[in-house]
Enzyme design. Structure first.
Site, short mmCIF file in Angstrom:
data_model
loop_
_atom_site.label_atom_id
_atom_site.label_comp_id
_atom_site.label_asym_id
_atom_site.label_seq_id
_atom_site.Cartn_x
_atom_site.Cartn_y
_atom_site.Cartn_z
N TRP A 1 -4.35 33.53 -0.86
CA TRP A 1 -3.57 33.21 0.34
C TRP A 1 -3.98 31.88 0.97
CZ3 TRP A 1 -7.29 32.49 3.89
CH2 TRP A 1 -8.49 33.17 3.70
N LYS B 1 2.51 36.13 -8.95
CA LYS B 1 2.14 37.20 -8.03
C LYS B 1 1.31 36.59 -6.91
CE LYS B 1 -1.11 39.72 -7.02
NZ LYS B 1 -0.88 39.77 -5.57
N PRO B 2 1.96 36.33 -5.77
CA PRO B 2 1.21 35.73 -4.66
C PRO B 2 0.33 36.76 -3.95
CG PRO B 2 3.60 35.77 -4.20
CD PRO B 2 3.36 36.59 -5.43
N ALA B 3 -0.58 36.28 -3.14
CA ALA B 3 -1.44 37.20 -2.37
C ALA B 3 -0.59 38.00 -1.39
CB ALA B 3 -2.48 36.40 -1.61
N GLU C 1 -10.06 30.38 -11.54
CA GLU C 1 -10.48 29.33 -10.59
C GLU C 1 -11.05 30.05 -9.37
OE1 GLU C 1 -10.42 26.00 -10.70
OE2 GLU C 1 -9.51 25.83 -12.66
N LEU C 2 -12.36 29.93 -9.16
CA LEU C 2 -13.01 30.79 -8.17
C LEU C 2 -13.61 29.98 -7.02
CD1 LEU C 2 -14.61 33.10 -10.86
CD2 LEU C 2 -12.30 33.14 -9.94
N CYS D 1 -11.74 26.45 -1.02
CA CYS D 1 -12.72 26.54 -2.12
C CYS D 1 -13.52 25.26 -2.23
CB CYS D 1 -11.99 26.82 -3.42
SG CYS D 1 -10.67 25.64 -3.75
N GLU E 1 -20.83 31.76 -0.92
CA GLU E 1 -19.70 31.02 -0.34
C GLU E 1 -19.37 31.63 1.02
OE1 GLU E 1 -15.76 31.85 -1.95
OE2 GLU E 1 -15.26 29.74 -1.81
P1 NAD Z 1 -8.83 37.59 -3.91
O1 NAD Z 1 -9.62 37.52 -5.17
O2 NAD Z 1 -9.07 38.70 -2.98
O3 NAD Z 1 -7.27 37.61 -4.26
C1 NAD Z 1 -6.69 36.73 -5.19
C2 NAD Z 1 -5.45 37.38 -5.82
O4 NAD Z 1 -5.83 38.57 -6.50
C3 NAD Z 1 -4.40 37.81 -4.80
O5 NAD Z 1 -3.13 37.60 -5.36
C4 NAD Z 1 -4.67 39.29 -4.62
O6 NAD Z 1 -3.53 39.99 -4.22
C5 NAD Z 1 -5.09 39.69 -6.01
N1 NAD Z 1 -5.95 40.87 -6.03
C6 NAD Z 1 -6.76 41.32 -5.04
N2 NAD Z 1 -7.42 42.41 -5.43
C7 NAD Z 1 -7.06 42.64 -6.72
C8 NAD Z 1 -7.43 43.60 -7.68
N3 NAD Z 1 -8.32 44.55 -7.42
N4 NAD Z 1 -6.86 43.53 -8.88
C9 NAD Z 1 -5.98 42.56 -9.18
N5 NAD Z 1 -5.58 41.62 -8.31
C10 NAD Z 1 -6.11 41.65 -7.09
O7 NAD Z 1 -9.07 36.17 -3.25
P2 NAD Z 1 -8.61 35.65 -1.82
O8 NAD Z 1 -9.44 36.30 -0.77
O9 NAD Z 1 -7.13 35.73 -1.70
O10 NAD Z 1 -9.00 34.09 -1.99
C11 NAD Z 1 -10.23 33.59 -1.65
C12 NAD Z 1 -11.03 33.16 -2.85
O11 NAD Z 1 -10.31 32.27 -3.69
C13 NAD Z 1 -12.26 32.38 -2.41
O12 NAD Z 1 -13.39 32.74 -3.17
C14 NAD Z 1 -11.86 30.94 -2.72
O13 NAD Z 1 -12.93 30.05 -2.85
C15 NAD Z 1 -11.09 31.12 -3.98
N6 NAD Z 1 -10.27 29.95 -4.26
C16 NAD Z 1 -10.53 29.18 -5.37
C17 NAD Z 1 -9.77 28.04 -5.62
C18 NAD Z 1 -9.97 27.19 -6.85
O14 NAD Z 1 -9.08 26.42 -7.17
N7 NAD Z 1 -11.09 27.28 -7.53
C19 NAD Z 1 -8.78 27.68 -4.72
C20 NAD Z 1 -8.57 28.47 -3.60
C21 NAD Z 1 -9.30 29.62 -3.38
#
Ligand code: NAD
Length: 464
Positions: A151, A175-177, A250-251, A284, A368
């Site tokens: 998101w 699949k968006p957040a 990408e984390l 990130c 982080e």
């Molecule tokens: P998240 O991992 O909670 O969610 C990411 C996606 O996965 C969302 O679409 C969510 O709906 C889905 N999801 C959540 N739980 C799931 C599950 N159990 N099984 C399958 N899918 C699931 O991450 P977030 O809180 O939305 O984003 C924050 C993280 O993303 C931070 O760690 C940030 O640093 C990282 N991030 C990395 C980059 C990059 O380019 N490296 C860019 C932006 C954000």
């Protein structure tokens, strides 16, 4: 459930489809629902993947020039709709309007870039040595891609996958957040409206775990392109890897800013403020730790506090982030660190926080933060600063400030991050790869490598 807000269905096979399962999308500043999106079921995911497969052969066969032109039409349509999409980001995620507009503008540039890259995807013919006619080495789209995105940059992180995947000849199910699906969905709507063939771009909104699992385990998905947290990345890898799907992850990061002893302190402070507090720290590429020569610490902090006083943040996008911020600051205090700022301002808003006197063992130094916290850590030897930069198991974006560019570049090379920025804070350009090293991910996005990430290679050996 609020029945009076706008409702948005899935986009599958070029059509909007709805069921009677809806999820609220809320304004993070107020907690009030601003829209509803369809909560996709496993059957909806299956329909989207099936539609992508139906479109795949035609899209792959479309000559690269034509594919490039189709993507360029999408890019222009996105330019035309940029204002509306930025407003959606602002509403659903809380990102200040200016930052949301910048996100969409940069995302449009990425689509234009990959429209051009599509036209430059050509095969090579290598002449044979002895006998035969030679070897054709040709790129082919990897297939159906599931793009699972977070998101915090709801448009950019869809586009970084969608644009190169389309250029390579792939079909994509986005699949968006669940926290911020509106702008990402709008991007997919624009792609369809701009004339991409039905099924080339679909979007399935809904619950993260269930829709994520349906996609990452679906036999029709050839690649999962994921951006998000390490915790979820490990779950997704657990589904995708045994099924031998291609995977990019990408984390998160834990950005170090290494200030060298010849640095312009105003530039260093500008980098720390801009990247420490961008998107209320929910980025990130954030600067999380400023490593500063001990002799410059006082001057840096004086300037930093002046700039920090003027920082106004948008609301935190999630309650989780809000709670985590306070937990991290409490942990730092308990370890004897000094915390300035960081207080609640109401409406899910926080003041930016500055932490000094924190060392490894303090959670915000090791993990982080993903909240608006900058830690300043003095160093005596440059080697020690580099070692600290590389200590936590992250490797996304680092920063270096120093006037001797040769030395700054040497330090950049020693920092184990996929991207290092010298004397400034603009990180991403469409033509260079953005990669998480070590615990920050697998694979990369953008640039030529970000295009090749959606390509499978075929060797056609012509023997007679
Ligand atoms: P998240 O991992 O909670 O969610 C990411 C996606 O996965 C969302 O679409 C969510 O709906 C889905 N999801 C959540 N739980 C799931 C599950 N159990 N099984 C399958 N899918 C699931 O991450 P977030 O809180 O939305 O984003 C924050 C993280 O993303 C931070 O760690 C940030 O640093 C990282 N991030 C990395 C980059 C990059 O380019 N490296 C860019 C932006 C954000």
């Amino acid at each position: 459930m609020s029945a009076t807000v706008p409702r948005h269905g899935l986009i599958v096979g070029g059509e909007e489809t709805t069921t009677d399962a809806w999820m609220d999308v809320t304004d993070p500043a107020t907690g009030v629902a601003i829209a509803q999106v369809t909560a996709a079921s496993t059957a909806d995911v299956d329909a989207a993947v099936t539609a992508a497969h139906a479109a795949l052969a035609g899209w792959r066969r479309t000559p690269p020039l034509e594919r490039g032109q189709a993507i360029a039409r999408f890019a222009r349509a996105l330019d035309d709709d940029a204002e509306r999409i930025a407003e959606l980001i602002h509403r659903e995620e809380g990102k200040p309007r200016g930052e949301a507009q910048a996100e969409v503008a940069r995302a449009c540039e990425v689509v234009h870039h990959f429209a051009g890259e599509a036209e430059r995807l050509w095969s090579e013919m290598v002449p044979a040595g002895a006998g035969g006619r030679g070897s054709e080495i040709r790129p082919d789209g990897i297939g159906v891609v599931a793009a699972i995105t977070p998101w915090n940059f709801p448009v950019a992180l869809v586009i970084w996958k969608l644009a190169p995947a389309l250029a390579a000849g792939c079909c994509v199910v986005v699949k968006p957040a669940q926290e911020a699906p509106l702008a990402a969905r709008a991007v997919c709507e624009v792609a369809n409206r701009a004339g991409l063939p039905p099924g080339v771009v679909s979007v399935v909104t809904g619950d993260g775990p269930s829709v994520g699992e349906a996609l990452a385990t679906h036999p029709g998905v050839d690649k999962v392109a994921f951006t998000g947290s390490r915790r979820v990345a490990e779950i997704i890898a657990g589904w995708a890897s045994p099924r031998l799907k291609a995977l990019s992850l990408e984390l998160g990061g834990h950005g170090p800013l290494v200030v060298l002893d010849d640095a312009d302190l105003d530039v260093a402070v500008d980098v720390a403020i801009s990247q420490g507090y961008a998107n209320a720290g929910q980025a990130c590429y954030s600067v999380n730790r400023v490593l500063i020569p001990r002799s410059l610490e006082v001057g840096f902090l004086e300037r930093f506090r002046v700039r920090m006083a003027d920082v106004v943040l948008g609301p935190m996008a999630t309650d989780r982030g809000f709670t985590r911020h306070h937990m991290l600051l409490e942990d730092a205090r308990a370890h004897g660190a000094r915390v300035e700022g960081g207080e609640d301002l109401g409406g899910n808003r926080l003041a930016p926080a500055l932490v000094t006197g924190a060392a490894p063992g303090v959670r915000l130094i090791d993990e982080e933060p993903f909240t608006p916290i900058v830690a300043v850590m003095p160093y005596d030897e440059l080697d020690g600063a580099i070692a600290e930069s590389n200590r936590p198991d992250y490797g996304l974006v680092g920063y270096v400030c120093g006037q001797d560019l040769r030395r700054a570049q040497d330090v950049a090379h020693a920092i184990e991050c996929g991207t290092v920025v010298i004397n400034g804070w603009r990180v991403v350009v469409p033509y260079a790869p953005y990669a998480g090293w070590r615990g920050s991910g697998v694979g990369c996005e953008l640039g030529r490598p970000g295009l090749e990430a959606f390509i499978r290679w075929q060797h056609v050996r012509v023997l007679a």
